[in-house]
Design an enzyme around this catalytic site. Sequence first.
Site, PDB file in Angstrom:
ATOM      1  N   SER B 158       0.837  -1.198   0.000  1.00 42.67           N
ATOM      2  CA  SER B 158       0.000   0.000   0.000  1.00 42.67           C
ATOM      3  C   SER B 158       0.884   1.265   0.000  1.00 42.67           C
ATOM      4  CB  SER B 158      -0.947  -0.049   1.206  1.00 42.67           C
ATOM      5  OG  SER B 158      -1.875   0.985   1.157  1.00 42.67           O
ATOM      6  N   ASP B 324      -8.992  -6.446  -4.062  1.00 43.18           N
ATOM      7  CA  ASP B 324      -8.611  -5.105  -3.596  1.00 43.18           C
ATOM      8  C   ASP B 324      -9.274  -4.065  -4.504  1.00 43.18           C
ATOM      9  OD1 ASP B 324      -7.377  -2.754  -2.814  1.00 43.18           O
ATOM     10  OD2 ASP B 324      -5.329  -3.541  -2.944  1.00 43.18           O
ATOM     11  N   HIS B 357      -8.007  -4.954   0.214  1.00 40.80           N
ATOM     12  CA  HIS B 357      -6.707  -4.282   0.280  1.00 40.80           C
ATOM     13  C   HIS B 357      -5.823  -4.873   1.377  1.00 40.80           C
ATOM     14  CE1 HIS B 357      -3.963  -1.039  -0.533  1.00 40.80           C
ATOM     15  NE2 HIS B 357      -4.036  -0.574   0.683  1.00 40.80           N
TER      16      HIS B 357
END
Lengths: 205, 380
Positions: B158, B324, B357
């Site tokens: 991320s 995600d 995610h």
Amino acid sequence: MTAAQQALLAARPDLVAIARWVASGARVLDLGCGDGALLKYLWQAKQAPGYGVEIDAAHVVECVRNDVNVLQMNLEDGLATFGDRSFDCVILSETLQAIHHTEQLMRDMLRVGREAIVSFPNFGYWPARLQVAFGHMPVSQELPYQWYDTPNVHLCTLQDFEDFCRRLGFRILERVALDRGRSVGLLPNLLGSLAVYRLGHGLTP
Amino acid sequence: MNAPQLPPGSVGLVEAKKAAFADPLQLTSGAVLPQFEIAYETYGKLNAARSNAVLVCHALNASHHVAGSYADDPANIGWWDNLVGPGKPLDTNRFFVVGNNYIGSCFGSTGPASPNPATGKPWGADFPVVTVEDWVAAQARLADRLGIERFAALIGGSLGAMQALQWTLSFPQRVRHAVVIAATPRLSAQNIAFNEVARQAIMTDPDFHGGHYYDHGVVPRRGLRIARMIGHITYLSDDAMMEKFGRVLRGKSGPGFGFDIDFEIESYLRHQGDKFASYFDANTYLRITKALDYYDPAAEFGGDLAAALARARAAFLVISFTSDWRFASARSREIVKALLEARRIVSYIEVNATQGHDAFLMDDARYHGALRAYFENIAL
């Protein structure tokens, strides 16, 4: 040649022809690359840097283990990730018969690559013809599946494939028909179990 | 005293350290951070050739505490402990792994709650807005301090992935491999929109006091709670949420026809919000979301990501997760496409995962198997 390389080439006779056609240092894209064995071989034998495209997660991990650059993608989605003429050679080995969007993929291969190499089992091989003549779908070493569980959706003969290339405007640069690993000179569409083609741009004269 | 029982493969008890830097740090915004500290932890040993260092970069609410636990707080296990340790995919028997906390955070590195040397009071609203590029510049100072000229690998998920990517651009010669997980080359309008709602929740909290809430002895807890609840929704997939909570009611057999908690998901979000608001700093949250919004390495190349990535020298492993939707796989494929166009070395793995995610934190056999194989092939 290492023992692993010898074993690979013995198990996949089309790879011998493919490896012979790949120039040293050529940029190679192998579509449906499996565990990356061919790319690993091309890197070691030809210093040809390559990329593999593979959809199966376990195979992708094998590629990483084999230190082969791999991209986990679905060939049916096309090759939009790759730029025009970004590879010297795009390889599709024993995968053509399982592709749904055959024409789109073939056109994309010669958009992305200067040349393409395609290998596939020959449906016109005489034992296959014989099995059909006696009322059955062919089952063989090259086509080991029963009709109800086969991943193969687009089987063809050498003649069919050559007609198709003509229709797409591709030039056939070289062809090898193999039977049990040996090259077949006479009546290839009847006596070859496996076909390997090297294709380029422009119609075959 | 007996050490607490740590599971096999743990790096064991670890110690957080701090590195202080007296030289000012020029920031992207034009502001200057006169001095700063970076909190970090290390696992494994730096080899004689100094060729086995791996820098782990964290995402929004994690820290330098990547693996192991603390003697005085044994329940506090590092956020990527399932990946980092002896015999684990990022094997500390081979690699010298460095966890770091970026500046502007609230877990030990200099941030808005740290004293402003000019006033002696907490920086608060006066702490400058920092960028991913600034974090990387500060991390490079830490690398210098630790005697690491070149990292064997950078890894992050991320926002951590953005740092790993930026390292290959800010310091191309100092990175051999970049493992870029659940990433995006730039936030979408929708991503920025979610961040803005979170910021508005914080800034409109009456306890925010323009960011100088430390002086008032309060924290904008309500705003932080809502910010976290919004964030949490974007970290999970619709399927994962449905699977985990469904429409199950909490402690009742029918609807309450009121505004107390009815559904399990409400209870979960409130709990996550409360927990987060009890430890996270609101000024940090504002700055991190801005750093995310601003990150766009292609911007200075007219939006041409391939041109931006052409200066990288690292080999890349890009990993995305199918469920995600915050940073969807298509965003990772943009990075892959640009790297191919720039003729960089890249492998790309799209992990089939339902968790959304946050899947990058999970212990999935294929995902970790690929990471293990990749790290094993890094020559030292």
